[in-house]
Design a protein around this motif. Structure first.
Motif, PDB file in Angstrom:
ATOM      1  N   ASP A  75       0.846  -1.188   0.000  1.00 52.90           N
ATOM      2  CA  ASP A  75       0.000   0.000   0.000  1.00 52.90           C
ATOM      3  C   ASP A  75       0.883   1.240   0.000  1.00 52.90           C
ATOM      4  N   PHE A  76       1.018   1.891  -1.173  1.00 50.24           N
ATOM      5  CA  PHE A  76       1.724   3.164  -1.227  1.00 50.24           C
ATOM      6  C   PHE A  76       0.732   4.242  -0.800  1.00 50.24           C
ATOM      7  N   MET A  77       1.107   5.015   0.209  1.00 52.89           N
ATOM      8  CA  MET A  77       0.174   5.966   0.815  1.00 52.89           C
ATOM      9  C   MET A  77       0.930   7.156   1.376  1.00 52.89           C
ATOM     10  N   GLY A  78       0.196   8.070   1.989  1.00 57.53           N
ATOM     11  CA  GLY A  78       0.797   9.217   2.644  1.00 57.53           C
ATOM     12  C   GLY A  78      -0.004   9.583   3.887  1.00 57.53           C
ATOM     13  N   SER A  79       0.693   9.920   4.937  1.00 59.86           N
ATOM     14  CA  SER A  79       0.047  10.238   6.213  1.00 59.86           C
ATOM     15  C   SER A  79      -0.771  11.524   6.165  1.00 59.86           C
ATOM     16  N   ASN A  80      -0.540  12.365   5.159  1.00 59.74           N
ATOM     17  CA  ASN A  80      -1.290  13.610   5.019  1.00 59.74           C
ATOM     18  C   ASN A  80      -2.202  13.601   3.794  1.00 59.74           C
ATOM     19  N   CYS A  81      -2.366  12.455   3.187  1.00 53.39           N
ATOM     20  CA  CYS A  81      -3.200  12.299   1.984  1.00 53.39           C
ATOM     21  C   CYS A  81      -4.656  12.145   2.429  1.00 53.39           C
ATOM     22  N   SER A  82      -5.529  13.042   1.968  1.00 50.67           N
ATOM     23  CA  SER A  82      -6.929  13.007   2.420  1.00 50.67           C
ATOM     24  C   SER A  82      -7.615  11.699   2.030  1.00 50.67           C
ATOM     25  N   THR A  83      -7.304  11.151   0.867  1.00 51.80           N
ATOM     26  CA  THR A  83      -7.903   9.884   0.446  1.00 51.80           C
ATOM     27  C   THR A  83      -7.414   8.732   1.334  1.00 51.80           C
ATOM     28  N   CYS A  84      -6.130   8.769   1.683  1.00 54.12           N
ATOM     29  CA  CYS A  84      -5.566   7.726   2.557  1.00 54.12           C
ATOM     30  C   CYS A  84      -6.177   7.819   3.959  1.00 54.12           C
ATOM     31  N   ILE A  85      -6.376   9.028   4.424  1.00 52.34           N
ATOM     32  CA  ILE A  85      -7.001   9.244   5.733  1.00 52.34           C
ATOM     33  C   ILE A  85      -8.429   8.691   5.714  1.00 52.34           C
ATOM     34  N   ARG A  86      -9.167   9.014   4.661  1.00 49.19           N
ATOM     35  CA  ARG A  86     -10.551   8.520   4.528  1.00 49.19           C
ATOM     36  C   ARG A  86     -10.572   6.990   4.480  1.00 49.19           C
ATOM     37  N   GLU A  87      -9.607   6.403   3.794  1.00 46.60           N
ATOM     38  CA  GLU A  87      -9.523   4.938   3.700  1.00 46.60           C
ATOM     39  C   GLU A  87      -9.299   4.312   5.078  1.00 46.60           C
ATOM     40  N   MET A  88      -8.456   4.937   5.886  1.00 46.34           N
ATOM     41  CA  MET A  88      -8.226   4.415   7.236  1.00 46.34           C
ATOM     42  C   MET A  88      -9.456   4.630   8.118  1.00 46.34           C
ATOM     43  N   ARG A  89     -10.095   5.769   7.987  1.00 45.98           N
ATOM     44  CA  ARG A  89     -11.314   6.028   8.768  1.00 45.98           C
ATOM     45  C   ARG A  89     -12.406   5.024   8.419  1.00 45.98           C
ATOM     46  N   ASP A  90     -12.506   4.674   7.125  1.00 47.44           N
ATOM     47  CA  ASP A  90     -13.520   3.709   6.691  1.00 47.44           C
ATOM     48  C   ASP A  90     -13.242   2.306   7.235  1.00 47.44           C
ATOM     49  N   GLY A  91     -11.983   2.021   7.543  1.00 50.98           N
ATOM     50  CA  GLY A  91     -11.629   0.727   8.115  1.00 50.98           C
ATOM     51  C   GLY A  91     -11.468  -0.405   7.112  1.00 50.98           C
ATOM     52  N   THR A  92     -11.410  -0.075   5.821  1.00 52.57           N
ATOM     53  CA  THR A  92     -11.283  -1.121   4.795  1.00 52.57           C
ATOM     54  C   THR A  92     -10.008  -1.939   4.977  1.00 52.57           C
ATOM     55  N   LEU A  93      -8.881  -1.245   5.102  1.00 48.75           N
ATOM     56  CA  LEU A  93      -7.611  -1.970   5.225  1.00 48.75           C
ATOM     57  C   LEU A  93      -7.540  -2.757   6.526  1.00 48.75           C
ATOM     58  N   GLN A  94      -8.063  -2.185   7.605  1.00 51.22           N
ATOM     59  CA  GLN A  94      -8.062  -2.899   8.876  1.00 51.22           C
ATOM     60  C   GLN A  94      -8.904  -4.173   8.766  1.00 51.22           C
ATOM     61  N   ALA A  95     -10.047  -4.082   8.103  1.00 45.37           N
ATOM     62  CA  ALA A  95     -10.916  -5.257   7.942  1.00 45.37           C
ATOM     63  C   ALA A  95     -10.249  -6.313   7.062  1.00 45.37           C
ATOM     64  N   ILE A  96      -9.597  -5.872   5.992  1.00 46.72           N
ATOM     65  CA  ILE A  96      -8.877  -6.817   5.112  1.00 46.72           C
ATOM     66  C   ILE A  96      -7.777  -7.518   5.892  1.00 46.72           C
ATOM     67  N   TYR A  97      -6.997  -6.761   6.632  1.00 46.67           N
ATOM     68  CA  TYR A  97      -5.909  -7.357   7.397  1.00 46.67           C
ATOM     69  C   TYR A  97      -6.444  -8.339   8.439  1.00 46.67           C
ATOM     70  N   GLY A  98      -7.494  -7.954   9.140  1.00 44.25           N
ATOM     71  CA  GLY A  98      -8.078  -8.830  10.151  1.00 44.25           C
ATOM     72  C   GLY A  98      -8.623 -10.119   9.564  1.00 44.25           C
TER      73      GLY A  98
END
Length: 194
Positions: A75-98
């Motif tokens: 996952d290429f991302m950025g800590s200040n990227c609004s889309t990346c922030i939204r993706e983490m807030r949505d929990g998609t990656l956390q759910a995939i990892y879990g």
């Protein structure tokens, strides 16, 4: 005599042109420059992903080829990227990892730095753990590293987020620019895990 000379020049030109086209065709084929048994490395689906070793924010070295036998989501991302922030807030990656880490999925987020990312390991760690200055969210349990060796250009990252799914043999199975829905990620990971 003029006519014979012109015909000779035309014949030689046609021969040179034919030879040039044939050489061009052969050189455009991967088998023309790869030795038998060698693998074609690249960024297209089915090609071996370019090899890299990177140090995560905790100081542990992570190597892509050492993950052969596992399915890997980069996952290429950025800590200040609004889309990346939204993706983490949505929990998609956390759910995939879990859902898929217990079945052999490895994940690594690589913060590309610059204005959309960070050069600070603590900020990257806080982002992954849901303690960002941009808000809070469920923490992620996978690896995060800073791109301090130019992986983003090597992986043709022109926008973030950008994800590569690498199969067990090290080949690129899928590539997603931008955000990706849980269902799309899940379907691809299921197929790749087998």
């Amino acid at each position: 005599m003029r006519r014979d000379t012109r015909n000779l020049i035309m014949a030689i030109t046609a021969l040179i042109l034919t030879f040039t086209i044939a050489i061009g065709f052969v050189l455009a084929q991967p088998w023309a420059y790869n030795s038998p048994g060698s693998e074609l490395v690249g960024l297209a689906i089915g090609q071996l992903a370019p090899e890299f070793t990177i140090q995560d924010v905790n100081g542990t070295r992570w190597n892509l080829s050492a993950s052969r036998g596992q399915v890997v989501l980069i996952d290429f991302m950025g800590s200040n990227c609004s889309t990346c922030i939204r993706e983490m807030r949505d929990g998609t990656l956390q759910a995939i990892y879990g859902a898929y880490a217990p079945r052999g999925l490895e994940m690594i987020s690589i913060d590309i730095g610059g204005p959309l990312g960070t050069e600070n390991e603590l900020h990257a760690w806080q982002f992954l753990r849901g303690q960002s200055p941009h808000g809070t969210w469920e923490p992620g349990g996978w690896i995060i590293a800073l791109d301090n060796q130019g992986l983003a250009p090597a992986y043709l990252v022109s926008g973030i987020p950008l994800k590569y799914l690498i199969d067990r043999s090290g080949r690129i199975a899928m590539k997603w620019p931008g955000t990706v829905a849980y269902s799309d990620l899940s379907t691809a990971i299921e197929a790749t895990l087998g």
